[in-house]
Scaffold this motif. Structure first.
Motif, PDB file in Angstrom:
ATOM      1  N   THR A 195     -18.783   2.605 -22.651  1.00 25.91           N
ATOM      2  CA  THR A 195     -19.177   1.806 -21.489  1.00 25.91           C
ATOM      3  C   THR A 195     -18.692   0.370 -21.607  1.00 25.91           C
ATOM      4  O   THR A 195     -18.648  -0.207 -22.691  1.00 25.91           O
ATOM      5  CB  THR A 195     -20.708   1.803 -21.306  1.00 25.91           C
ATOM      6  OG1 THR A 195     -21.328   1.249 -22.472  1.00 25.91           O
ATOM      7  CG2 THR A 195     -21.220   3.214 -21.081  1.00 25.91           C
ATOM      8  N   ILE A 239     -19.813  -1.877 -18.886  1.00 29.62           N
ATOM      9  CA  ILE A 239     -20.530  -2.329 -17.698  1.00 29.62           C
ATOM     10  C   ILE A 239     -21.204  -3.653 -17.998  1.00 29.62           C
ATOM     11  O   ILE A 239     -21.641  -3.916 -19.125  1.00 29.62           O
ATOM     12  CB  ILE A 239     -21.537  -1.250 -17.255  1.00 29.62           C
ATOM     13  CG1 ILE A 239     -20.792   0.076 -17.010  1.00 29.62           C
ATOM     14  CG2 ILE A 239     -22.293  -1.658 -16.007  1.00 29.62           C
ATOM     15  CD1 ILE A 239     -21.688   1.243 -16.678  1.00 29.62           C
ATOM     16  N   SER A 279     -26.482  -1.028 -21.328  1.00 30.22           N
ATOM     17  CA  SER A 279     -26.435   0.435 -21.241  1.00 30.22           C
ATOM     18  C   SER A 279     -27.214   0.993 -22.430  1.00 30.22           C
ATOM     19  O   SER A 279     -26.977   0.576 -23.567  1.00 30.22           O
ATOM     20  CB  SER A 279     -24.991   0.935 -21.293  1.00 30.22           C
ATOM     21  OG  SER A 279     -24.205   0.318 -20.290  1.00 30.22           O
ATOM     22  N   ASP A 293     -28.592   2.321 -17.057  1.00 35.43           N
ATOM     23  CA  ASP A 293     -27.885   1.045 -17.042  1.00 35.43           C
ATOM     24  C   ASP A 293     -28.498   0.132 -15.990  1.00 35.43           C
ATOM     25  O   ASP A 293     -28.893   0.587 -14.923  1.00 35.43           O
ATOM     26  CB  ASP A 293     -26.401   1.291 -16.714  1.00 35.43           C
ATOM     27  CG  ASP A 293     -25.511   0.194 -17.248  1.00 35.43           C
ATOM     28  OD1 ASP A 293     -25.556  -0.921 -16.715  1.00 35.43           O
ATOM     29  OD2 ASP A 293     -24.773   0.467 -18.203  1.00 35.43           O
ATOM     30  N   GLU A 298     -30.391   2.434 -13.388  1.00 34.53           N
ATOM     31  CA  GLU A 298     -29.866   3.610 -12.700  1.00 34.53           C
ATOM     32  C   GLU A 298     -29.261   4.551 -13.748  1.00 34.53           C
ATOM     33  O   GLU A 298     -28.969   4.133 -14.872  1.00 34.53           O
ATOM     34  CB  GLU A 298     -28.798   3.219 -11.673  1.00 34.53           C
ATOM     35  CG  GLU A 298     -29.268   2.260 -10.593  1.00 34.53           C
ATOM     36  CD  GLU A 298     -30.259   2.859  -9.621  1.00 34.53           C
ATOM     37  OE1 GLU A 298     -30.477   4.097  -9.658  1.00 34.53           O
ATOM     38  OE2 GLU A 298     -30.836   2.109  -8.823  1.00 34.53           O
ATOM     39  N   TYR A 317     -26.232   6.763 -15.140  1.00 36.87           N
ATOM     40  CA  TYR A 317     -24.772   6.848 -15.102  1.00 36.87           C
ATOM     41  C   TYR A 317     -24.308   8.047 -15.924  1.00 36.87           C
ATOM     42  O   TYR A 317     -25.046   8.559 -16.778  1.00 36.87           O
ATOM     43  CB  TYR A 317     -24.143   5.563 -15.652  1.00 36.87           C
ATOM     44  CG  TYR A 317     -24.135   4.435 -14.651  1.00 36.87           C
ATOM     45  CD1 TYR A 317     -22.965   4.052 -14.010  1.00 36.87           C
ATOM     46  CD2 TYR A 317     -25.302   3.739 -14.345  1.00 36.87           C
ATOM     47  CE1 TYR A 317     -22.944   3.014 -13.086  1.00 36.87           C
ATOM     48  CE2 TYR A 317     -25.296   2.699 -13.427  1.00 36.87           C
ATOM     49  CZ  TYR A 317     -24.111   2.350 -12.798  1.00 36.87           C
ATOM     50  OH  TYR A 317     -24.106   1.320 -11.880  1.00 36.87           O
ATOM     51  N   TYR A 318     -23.068   8.457 -15.658  1.00 35.41           N
ATOM     52  CA  TYR A 318     -22.530   9.683 -16.249  1.00 35.41           C
ATOM     53  C   TYR A 318     -21.062   9.491 -16.619  1.00 35.41           C
ATOM     54  O   TYR A 318     -20.309   8.826 -15.907  1.00 35.41           O
ATOM     55  CB  TYR A 318     -22.660  10.818 -15.238  1.00 35.41           C
ATOM     56  CG  TYR A 318     -21.839  12.053 -15.523  1.00 35.41           C
ATOM     57  CD1 TYR A 318     -22.100  12.855 -16.632  1.00 35.41           C
ATOM     58  CD2 TYR A 318     -20.821  12.442 -14.653  1.00 35.41           C
ATOM     59  CE1 TYR A 318     -21.361  13.999 -16.867  1.00 35.41           C
ATOM     60  CE2 TYR A 318     -20.078  13.593 -14.881  1.00 35.41           C
ATOM     61  CZ  TYR A 318     -20.346  14.366 -15.998  1.00 35.41           C
ATOM     62  OH  TYR A 318     -19.611  15.488 -16.238  1.00 35.41           O
ATOM     63  N   LYS A 319     -20.684  10.093 -17.743  1.00 34.84           N
ATOM     64  CA  LYS A 319     -19.293  10.059 -18.188  1.00 34.84           C
ATOM     65  C   LYS A 319     -18.971  11.404 -18.832  1.00 34.84           C
ATOM     66  O   LYS A 319     -19.797  11.976 -19.534  1.00 34.84           O
ATOM     67  CB  LYS A 319     -19.103   8.921 -19.189  1.00 34.84           C
ATOM     68  CG  LYS A 319     -17.671   8.460 -19.386  1.00 34.84           C
ATOM     69  CD  LYS A 319     -17.645   7.272 -20.352  1.00 34.84           C
ATOM     70  CE  LYS A 319     -16.265   6.647 -20.424  1.00 34.84           C
ATOM     71  NZ  LYS A 319     -15.983   5.733 -19.320  1.00 34.84           N
ATOM     72  N   SER A 349     -16.776   6.062 -15.812  1.00 32.15           N
ATOM     73  CA  SER A 349     -18.229   6.139 -15.627  1.00 32.15           C
ATOM     74  C   SER A 349     -18.557   6.296 -14.155  1.00 32.15           C
ATOM     75  O   SER A 349     -17.887   5.725 -13.288  1.00 32.15           O
ATOM     76  CB  SER A 349     -18.896   4.883 -16.174  1.00 32.15           C
ATOM     77  OG  SER A 349     -18.638   4.732 -17.551  1.00 32.15           O
ATOM     78  N   ARG A 350     -19.608   7.088 -13.865  1.00 35.68           N
ATOM     79  CA  ARG A 350     -20.043   7.314 -12.492  1.00 35.68           C
ATOM     80  C   ARG A 350     -21.539   7.079 -12.372  1.00 35.68           C
ATOM     81  O   ARG A 350     -22.312   7.519 -13.232  1.00 35.68           O
ATOM     82  CB  ARG A 350     -19.747   8.748 -12.048  1.00 35.68           C
ATOM     83  CG  ARG A 350     -18.292   9.087 -11.901  1.00 35.68           C
ATOM     84  CD  ARG A 350     -18.147  10.533 -11.469  1.00 35.68           C
ATOM     85  NE  ARG A 350     -18.917  10.813 -10.249  1.00 35.68           N
ATOM     86  CZ  ARG A 350     -19.168  12.038  -9.803  1.00 35.68           C
ATOM     87  NH1 ARG A 350     -18.723  13.084 -10.456  1.00 35.68           N
ATOM     88  NH2 ARG A 350     -19.853  12.208  -8.693  1.00 35.68           N
ATOM     89  N   ARG A 351     -21.953   6.392 -11.339  1.00 39.36           N
ATOM     90  CA  ARG A 351     -23.374   6.219 -11.057  1.00 39.36           C
ATOM     91  C   ARG A 351     -23.890   7.459 -10.328  1.00 39.36           C
ATOM     92  O   ARG A 351     -23.295   7.904  -9.348  1.00 39.36           O
ATOM     93  CB  ARG A 351     -23.596   4.966 -10.209  1.00 39.36           C
ATOM     94  CG  ARG A 351     -25.035   4.712  -9.838  1.00 39.36           C
ATOM     95  CD  ARG A 351     -25.163   3.419  -9.067  1.00 39.36           C
ATOM     96  NE  ARG A 351     -26.490   3.270  -8.491  1.00 39.36           N
ATOM     97  CZ  ARG A 351     -26.868   2.224  -7.756  1.00 39.36           C
ATOM     98  NH1 ARG A 351     -26.020   1.236  -7.528  1.00 39.36           N
ATOM     99  NH2 ARG A 351     -28.105   2.179  -7.259  1.00 39.36           N
TER     100      ARG A 351
END
Length: 211
Positions: A29, A31, A35, A54, A61, A63-65, A77-79
């Motif tokens: 990450t 961000i 995180s 994160d 929220e 998040y995904y990877k 990374s995706r929210r």
């Protein structure tokens, strides 16, 4: 789980020698917020699915990877959560068909309740959010597992009257519909931190901490 170390990020490391030797860590990450609290799930093709919470937008929220190559390379990374409240404390499981199931705790209703999502295409798209609990107290400290038919089951701690009690609910159609919440710990003490396992015969087993 409502806080993380300032500017903390998620890292990944794997062993190719049964834990004797380890490869160099990979930072996952980048961000601007912290995180924290990652979980990892692996499917039958050794694709890795990592989830974490994160606070980049001022509230937490999920998040995904994903790594499609057993940790060699990673997608962006995706929210995954867009509720008005804070989302955190995610748990994840992958079923025999490589469907991914996640459950998390969210403060959108005012107190914390559990929500669920599922992906049937290796994390590329996700089902609409499904709320799982309508309890009087905060629902959190959850865990999820799946049986041989791809049905998810969830355990969690609910703080009714300020005392933690362990509850359970499940689905018999792959996460589309769910049973009602069922309390499974009836001790006089404080029950928390449940963990669920389902063996090869689909026997459900739960452990928790109790005082």
């Amino acid at each position: 789980y409502n806080g993380g170390f300032p500017e903390s990020e998620i890292y990944y490391k794997k062993s190719t020698g049964g834990g004797t030797t380890w490869l160099r860590p990979t930072r996952l990450t980048w961000i601007s917020g912290w995180s924290a609290y990652p979980v990892i799930a692996v499917d039958s093709l050794d694709r890795l699915h990592v989830f974490w919470m994160d606070n980049v937008n001022g509230q937490t929220e999920i998040y995904y990877k994903k790594s499609p190559s057993a940790g060699i390379s990673w997608n962006s990374s995706r929210r995954l959560t867009w509720n008005s409240g804070s989302s955190g404390s995610v748990a994840a499981a992958v079923d025999n068909n490589d469907n991914i199931h996640i459950v998390w705790s969210d403060s959108t209703p005012g107190n914390r309740e559990l929500y669920y999502k599922k992906s049937v295409d290796n994390g590329n798209t996700w089902s609409p959010v499904k709320r799982l609990t309508w309890m009087a107290g905060d629902s959190e400290n959850q865990d999820i597992n799946v049986d041989s038919n791809g049905n998810p089951y969830v355990v969690w701690c609910d703080y009714i009257s300020g005392v933690g009690k362990v509850y359970f609910k499940g689905s018999t159609d792959g996460g589309t519909t769910w049973t009602g919440a069922r309390r499974i710990a009836w001790t006089a003490g404080y029950s928390t931190a449940p963990n669920i396992n389902i063996n090869s015969n689909d026997i459900i087993q739960v452990v928790w901490s109790d005082n």
